[in-house]
Design a protein around this motif. Structure first.
Motif: not given
Ligand SMILES: Nc1nc2c(ncn2[C@@H]2O[C@H](COP(=O)(O)OP(=O)(O)OP(=O)(O)O)[C@@H](O)[C@H]2O)c(=O)[nH]1
Ligand SMILES: [Zn+2]
Ligand SMILES: [Zn+2]
Ligand SMILES: [Zn+2]
Lengths: 275, 111
Positions: A208, A211-212, A215, A245
């Protein structure tokens, strides 16, 4: 100017361990030599001849450009994807913070699979041939990309590296990105999957905080599980954070040093075990 | 710091679009607040880059596009400050960005 010996600007160099040894020898023995700098000037020039209009009585002109900043990278990533598709090369992009165990995982993976499939490795680091030398010892083809000040690999570097590797058809290409959880997420390399590696010494809330990267990845390896008795790391909590995510992540829990949990990972990496 | 490569790309795109003019005065870009760019870092990198370019007086004109998204669960449209925002209505991480991921050179001024 030479990047290898530190006399140049911090631009990218791409070389195999053999070339690096040869180059070091020439420097040591004072042999005159030229340097091959991969200058990045062979772009597809996208001249955008938009309408220009004059601004009042000044002599300036405004030209409409409307071009995506990552266009060049994305076009090259598509080119890489095309190469991988037509030649049935399964390409993985390993991303993580520094020291999570990417190179160790690569060494173990290569050792386990090299008798069954052709594997080649692209090593990305800001400096040094350390990681490429480690992979070189396993006997598979490896190219080191040194990004200098750059903190991520881009599609152009991978394209140049592929040409140096002369990958066989139906092989596996493992790309170890620069240790950095932020920047590599922005640059598509044309890979099939990003594999994010997190080690149990890092804190279970990494997903978190960054997150990217979680993801963008399709696989998450939780490494160094041999250390779980000694650290405060809740594997299930980490997975829950990661699923927040990216609900579709596939997880592997393993120890690259003890090989615990490696079998499931190896099954997944083998292209046959994959779709 | 990918902002250095982003700054380099911006300058390259501008130079490729100059259409025969030889002075580049300013570059206008649109950048979304969810595009993963640190605005200050980009400005810093651009300043450093332009000093060594042919256009030391070049300016970079950044239009910031605020983040917006729609919740996939409850359908509300919400402003987004970060890429993975929690939905204020249902508390889920299901907000899909609809605006704010732009990263584009829109126009340049030349002489
Ligand atoms: N205990 C334990 N240590 C590990 C494991 N995997 C890697 N390490 C250790 O972690 C350290 C870093 O491993 P590397 O494989 O070099 O990590 P890396 O991600 O390639 O590092 P960078 O390339 O610098 O980003 C080394 O000391 C490894 O021996 C593991 O599964 N368990
Ligand atoms: Zn040299
Ligand atoms: Zn960066
Ligand atoms: Zn909601």
């Amino acid at each position: 100017m030479c990047d290898t010996c530190g006399c140049g600007e911090g631009t990218t160099t791409i070389q195999t361990p053999g070339e690096a040894r040869e180059h070091a020898k020439m420097h040591a023995e004072g042999i005159e030599h030229s340097h091959n700098h991969d200058h990045e000037h062979d772009h597809d020039h996208n001249h955008s001849h938009g309408h220009s209009h004059d601004h009042g009585n000044s002599h300036t002109t405004t030209i409409d450009v409307e071009t995506d900043v990552l266009r060049e990278n994305n076009l090259l990533a598509e080119r890489n994807r095309g190469i991988f598709e037509t030649r049935k090369i399964f390409a993985l992009n390993l991303v993580s913070s520094p020291g999570s165990g990417k190179t160790t995982l690569l060494e173990k993976t290569v050792e386990a699979l090299r008798d069954d499939v052709s594997i080649a490795v692209i090593e990305g680091d800001q400096q040094s041939m350390q990681d490429a030398d480690r992979i070189d010892k396993t006997g598979v083809d490896v190219v080191q990309v040194n990004t200098g000040k750059g903190c991520h690999l881009d599609a152009k570097m991978v394209n140049d590296a592929i040409q140096k590797l002369e990958l066989p058809d139906e092989s596996i290409l493992m790309i170890e990105n620069v240790g950095n959880l932020v920047c590599p997420s922005l640059f598509d390399l044309g890979e099939h999957h990003k594999v994010v590696i997190i080690s149990v010494t890092e804190g279970q809330d990494k997903p978190v905080k960054y997150p990217t990267m979680f993801a963008e990845s399709s696989v998450c390896v939780i490494n160094k599980i041999d250390l779980l008795p000694y650290v405060d790391f809740d594997v299930e909590a980490c997975k829950d954070y990661a699923r927040q995510v990216n609900p579709d992540l596939t997880f592997f829990e393993l120890s690259a040093t003890t090989s615990e949990g490696m079998d499931a990972w190896l099954e997944w990496v083998k292209p046959a075990g994959n779709d | 710091m990918h902002e250095m490569s982003i700054a380099t790309n911006i300058l390259e795109i501008a130079e490729q679009s100059m259409d025969g003019h030889d002075q580049l005065l300013s570059i206008s870009v649109e950048i979304g607040e969810l595009a993963g760019i640190e605005f200050e870092a980009l400005e810093f990198c651009f300043e450093a880059l332009k000093q060594s370019s042919r256009y030391p007086d070049l300016t970079l004109d950044i239009t910031r596009i605020p983040g917006k998204g729609n919740c996939r669960k409850c359908g509300v449209s919400v402003p987004m400050k970060e890429r993975f925002a929690v939905c204020p209505e249902c508390g889920g991480y299901t907000v899909e960005p609809s605006q704010g991921q732009e990263l584009r050179v829109t126009s340049i001024e030349v002489e």
